[in-house]
Enzyme design. Structure first.
Site, mmCIF file in Angstrom:
data_model
loop_
_atom_site.group_PDB
_atom_site.id
_atom_site.type_symbol
_atom_site.label_atom_id
_atom_site.label_comp_id
_atom_site.label_asym_id
_atom_site.label_seq_id
_atom_site.Cartn_x
_atom_site.Cartn_y
_atom_site.Cartn_z
ATOM 1 N N ASP A 240 -8.550 36.349 -23.625
ATOM 2 C CA ASP A 240 -8.082 37.891 -23.639
ATOM 3 C C ASP A 240 -6.690 37.859 -23.721
ATOM 4 O OD1 ASP A 240 -7.874 40.682 -23.138
ATOM 5 O OD2 ASP A 240 -9.754 40.549 -22.220
ATOM 6 N N VAL B 296 -7.854 47.099 -28.050
ATOM 7 C CA VAL B 296 -8.305 47.021 -26.467
ATOM 8 C C VAL B 296 -9.324 46.083 -26.415
ATOM 9 C CG1 VAL B 296 -6.896 49.016 -25.770
ATOM 10 C CG2 VAL B 296 -9.380 49.251 -26.624
ATOM 11 N N THR B 297 -9.702 45.795 -25.196
ATOM 12 C CA THR B 297 -10.598 44.608 -25.117
ATOM 13 C C THR B 297 -12.154 44.784 -25.508
ATOM 14 O OG1 THR B 297 -9.454 43.771 -23.155
ATOM 15 C CG2 THR B 297 -11.828 43.165 -23.180
ATOM 16 N N PHE B 298 -12.643 45.959 -25.181
ATOM 17 C CA PHE B 298 -14.370 45.979 -25.367
ATOM 18 C C PHE B 298 -14.430 46.381 -26.711
ATOM 19 C CE2 PHE B 298 -15.406 45.202 -21.323
ATOM 20 C CZ PHE B 298 -16.355 45.407 -21.160
ATOM 21 N N HIS C 109 -14.022 43.002 -28.672
ATOM 22 C CA HIS C 109 -15.005 41.796 -28.387
ATOM 23 C C HIS C 109 -16.209 42.148 -29.174
ATOM 24 C CE1 HIS C 109 -12.327 40.165 -25.451
ATOM 25 N NE2 HIS C 109 -12.977 39.015 -25.637
#
Length: 398
Positions: free
Chosen positions: A37, A71-73, A76
């Site tokens: 990340d 951003v992360t979610f 992913h």
């Protein structure tokens, strides 16, 4: 990623686009997808990551464009579904679904996640075995399926402990065909201190050592020579400062809006009856960013058709933040979520293994290209996504 690049990546010595039933463990290839990340692509050149640098030199590598918002979610889920957030439904780290209500990163409600099928569900349905170590979305049961092996996220579990848990799963019967592994420390430290700091350098060294530990464990088990290792990140990181802040209160009356989240990107909804006033105040270019209605978000962001996208989206210029005055920014640090074409947001991509071309530098790699590559390496059909069309399937086959 161009279709020619997918052909270049997958030599197809063992991979073919046909589904298969369960196979004996002996001699079967192994695919491991690793996410680091917040690993900005240029971190690879700092000299802190000898293991990752060797994998890149011996395999295929290049900068990878994340989806927006970076951003992360959302990213992913893009990596494992092959779809942009507008098409897989996880449009932000927080958003509001018209029926289900607010989504947060702790939410396991399957209906938030079921607009697309992640690769571990595709693989399980094809008769393969999967293991997911902390990947966003992997704790949720979808279509009556789960990864065979999985663990609820616990940030206190160290990188080496995560590796050891995965190696333990590889010792189990059935052995996973596809495994995922997630490291969060580079992102966490980048937020706290900023990308160009000794603290990030130390985090890079630590995660590189954990990857080396994984490779050593694979070698000790006689698995390394038939392992495909795909190392990615979800986004990069940019420097921020208390001196580069735009207060949303100075642009619009805070009583007129519901802020879903703020920072590098802003999701907000006007208060009922204040829609016109909010649009007049916000929807334009500002000194250090720009706001759009859902319908006028630039097409290159591939965002705006999903009802979970709010009425107004704002993007701060790289290094700037849009925040309400109730959110105080007091220290220099790092952020992501910016324009996915910005150099600071570019993500890591490395592929290494027996069916991967050696010494290849990729151009125009996109995060939606990872899922079809995984499908090729696993030898399974994957659901259509944004990473390839039917003519791309033909180009990948020989």
């Amino acid at each position: 990623m161009s279709r020619a690049l997918i052909v270049c990546l997958t030599l197809l010595l063992a991979a073919c686009a046909t589904s298969r039933g369960p196979q004996p463990d002996i001699g079967r290839p192994l695919t491991v997808l690793i996410s680091i990340d917040g690993f900005r692509t240029d971190y690879l050149s700092r000299g802190d990551t000898p293991t990752l640098s060797a994998l890149a030199a011996e395999g295929a590598t290049g900068s990878m464009r994340p989806s927006y918002p970076s951003v992360t979610f959302p990213n992913h889920y893009t990596l494992v579904t092959g779809r942009h957030p507008d098409h897989h439904g996880i449009v932000g780290n927080s958003f509001i679904d018209p029926v289900l209500g607010r989504f947060t990163m702790a939410n396991k409600e399957p209906r938030f996640w079921d607009q697309a099928e992640p690769i571990w569900i595709t693989a399980e349905k094809a008769g393969l075995t999967t293991a997911t170590m902390f990947w966003p979305g992997s704790e949720t049961e979808l279509q009556g399926e789960r990864p065979t092996y999985w663990a609820p996220f616990d940030q206190a579990v160290t990188g080496d402990q995560r590796v050891d848990r995965l190696l333990g799963w590889l010792d189990a019967t059935p052995r996973p065909d596809l495994s995922t592994l997630y490291f969060d420390t580079v992102d966490t430290v980048g937020h706290s201190f900023g990308p160009d700091t000794p603290e990030v350098d130390r985090a890079l060294t630590d995660v590189d050592a954990s990857v080396a530990r994984l490779i050593a464990g694979l070698q000790a088990r006689g698995l390394w020579e038939r392992t495909h290792l795909i190392v990615v990140s979800d986004h990069g990181m940019a420097q921020t400062s208390p001196e580069r802040v735009t207060h949303l209160d100075d642009l619009v009356d805070p009583a007129f809006v519901q802020i879903i989240y703020s920072g590098s990107a802003v999701f907000l909804e006007p208060t009922a009856g204040r829609e016109d006033e909010v649009r007049r105040a916000l929807v334009r270019r500002h000194a250090h960013g720009e706001c759009w209605t859902r319908e006028t978000i630039p097409a290159r962001f591939v965002l705006g058709t999903n009802p979970r996208v709010p009425s107004i989206v704002c993007a701060a210029d790289v290094g700037w933040l849009f925040v309400p005055r109730t959110r105080t920014v007091t220290r220099v640090g790092g952020a992501h979520g910016y324009d996915n074409a910005a150099p600071e947001m570019q993500a890591l991509f490395i592929a290494h293994g027996p069916d991967i071309a050696r010494g290849v530098t990729l151009r125009d790699m996109d995060s939606v290209d990872v899922q079809p590559l995984l499908g090729r390496l696993l030898g399974i059909e994957v659901p259509p996504g944004d990473g390839r069309a039917e003519d791309g399937l033909a180009a990948m086959s020989r």
